[in-house]
Design a protein around this motif. Structure first.
Motif, PDB file in Angstrom:
ATOM      1  N   UNK A 256       3.773   7.175   5.031  1.00  0.00           N
ATOM      2  CA  UNK A 256       3.473   6.162   6.025  1.00  0.00           C
ATOM      3  C   UNK A 256       4.731   5.349   6.326  1.00  0.00           C
ATOM      4  N   UNK A 257       5.019   5.153   7.613  1.00  0.00           N
ATOM      5  CA  UNK A 257       6.133   4.314   8.031  1.00  0.00           C
ATOM      6  C   UNK A 257       5.586   3.043   8.671  1.00  0.00           C
ATOM      7  N   UNK A 258       6.170   1.918   8.312  1.00  0.00           N
ATOM      8  CA  UNK A 258       5.833   0.643   8.947  1.00  0.00           C
ATOM      9  C   UNK A 258       7.071   0.156   9.693  1.00  0.00           C
ATOM     10  N   UNK A 259       7.036   0.280  11.010  1.00  0.00           N
ATOM     11  CA  UNK A 259       8.152  -0.105  11.873  1.00  0.00           C
ATOM     12  C   UNK A 259       8.120  -1.623  12.049  1.00  0.00           C
TER      13      UNK A 259
ATOM     14  N   UNK B   3       0.817  -1.222   0.000  1.00  0.00           N
ATOM     15  CA  UNK B   3       0.000   0.000   0.000  1.00  0.00           C
ATOM     16  C   UNK B   3       0.847   1.267   0.000  1.00  0.00           C
ATOM     17  N   UNK B   4       2.171   1.097  -0.155  1.00  0.00           N
ATOM     18  CA  UNK B   4       3.043   2.260  -0.298  1.00  0.00           C
ATOM     19  C   UNK B   4       3.814   2.670   0.934  1.00  0.00           C
ATOM     20  N   UNK B   5       3.706   1.907   2.024  1.00  0.00           N
ATOM     21  CA  UNK B   5       4.430   2.260   3.244  1.00  0.00           C
ATOM     22  C   UNK B   5       5.930   2.041   3.062  1.00  0.00           C
ATOM     23  N   UNK B   6       6.732   2.865   3.738  1.00  0.00           N
ATOM     24  CA  UNK B   6       8.179   2.700   3.785  1.00  0.00           C
ATOM     25  C   UNK B   6       8.532   1.948   5.053  1.00  0.00           C
ATOM     26  N   UNK B   7       9.335   0.894   4.924  1.00  0.00           N
ATOM     27  CA  UNK B   7       9.694   0.094   6.094  1.00  0.00           C
ATOM     28  C   UNK B   7      10.775   0.791   6.910  1.00  0.00           C
ATOM     29  N   UNK B   8      10.612   0.743   8.220  1.00  0.00           N
ATOM     30  CA  UNK B   8      11.572   1.329   9.156  1.00  0.00           C
ATOM     31  C   UNK B   8      12.185   0.222   9.994  1.00  0.00           C
ATOM     32  N   UNK B   9      13.508   0.126   9.974  1.00  0.00           N
ATOM     33  CA  UNK B   9      14.220  -0.839  10.816  1.00  0.00           C
ATOM     34  C   UNK B   9      15.092  -0.047  11.792  1.00  0.00           C
TER      35      UNK B   9
END
Length: 330
Positions: A45-48, A21-27
């Protein structure tokens, strides 16, 4: 910093759906958060993904392959006894990068996904096809001391900054991924990063709903391993030129030779024909020079980075010479 929404998926499946859905992954965030503060990257949008426990750890399987979880920190990989014993080139490369504090946060997958440190990319007032496709490349005739001498295009001459990726390249590592539909694949690390061509904003071969889950490294290769990094200062500096290499010499002849450059191209630069030119040969200066010629075929400076061509040659020659001499005394 631009406002954004924030979610914490707890499974790989949920994370890939967020990606779709376009979220950027955060590590670890060691690169992403800097770029967000500078407004070079402005995700909505960030997905942690730090709560996905199965993405951490280092294991081996029955075939002798080593698996490094995507969220395993650089520090944990570099210090792991199995990595130190079987893949010292990887440990050396990781320790050569960044600082101890950053290595404690930076992750295996994040290291591969980090963005270039090209001056034009970071300067929002400068033209950059990677940041804004079609805007031009200010580095081509501007500040390009750190930029590529090979593998670039008329659209982009940025380099990938990872030390770890260069070591993984000579180890024939594979990037293991998962998509939102549950399917996964193993991508050879040499094929993971794209050359810029006419689409420098497309940096990897990952699909929109695909994420890295682990790195797989085949059993220990035969030969001595090392990583040599040439940089402006002794620590916390990106490579001007680096070389990861594995060499085995028996009875005066090269039995195995692998090497890859960092700091000179948009991805780790490994040329199989250059390695083949060493096989079965005595490691004389002429033979090593011939291999360097093949590896650097087409290399071209752009002004400030002209020095990288002879520097890459000298660094490779030094590394191969040292590894060849030491191996003869085993």
């Amino acid at each position: 910093m631009k406002p954004f929404s924030y979610v914490r998926p707890t499974t790989t499946e949920a994370a890939t759906r967020e990606r779709a859905t376009g979220a950027t992954l955060l590590a670890g965030g060691t690169n992403l958060l800097d770029l967000m503060k500078l407004q070079v990257m402005q995700p909505d949008r960030l997905a942690d993904i730090n709560r996905i426990a199965q993405l951490r750890g280092i294991t081996t399987d029955g075939a002798g392959n080593t698996h490094i979880g995507a969220l395993t920190t650089n520090a944990d990989v570099a210090a792991h006894p199995h990595i130190l014993h079987h893949y010292p080139v990887l440990s050396h490369a990781i320790v050569a990068g960044a600082s101890g504090q950053i290595r404690n946060m930076a992750t295996t997958a994040g290291n591969l996904m980090q963005r270039t440190r090209c001056v034009a990319f970071y300067d929002r007032a400068a033209a950059c096809n990677k940041r804004h496709p079609g805007s031009g490349c200010a580095a081509m005739e501007g500040a390009n001391r750190m930029n590529a001498i090979i593998g670039g295009s008329e659209q982009c001459i940025s380099v990938h900054p990872s030390d770890m990726a260069v070591a993984l390249c000579v180890l024939d590592a594979r990037v293991c991924t998962r998509r939102a539909n549950g399917q996964g694949r193993e991508i050879p690390i040499a094929d993971f990063h794209r050359l810029p061509g006419d689409t420098p904003h497309m940096e990897t071969v990952l699909q929109a709903d695909e994420m890295i889950t682990s790195i797989m490294i085949p059993p220990t290769p035969i030969g001595r391993q090392t990583y040599r990094k040439v940089r402006d200062r002794a620590s916390y500096a990106f490579a001007l030129v680096s070389v990861a290499a594995i060499v085995q010499v028996r009875q005066g002849y090269i039995q195995e030779a692998r090497f890859a450059f960092g700091g000179i191209a948009p991805r780790p630069w490994r040329i199989g024909t250059a390695e083949q030119a060493l096989m079965g040969q005595q490691p004389t200066p002429a033979i090593l020079s011939h291999a360097a010629d093949i590896a650097l075929t087409g290399a071209k400076g752009h002004g400030d980075n002209d020095f990288k061509i002879p520097l890459a040659r000298r660094t490779l020659m030094q590394v191969l010479t040292i590894l060849s001499r030491e191996d003869e005394h085993d």
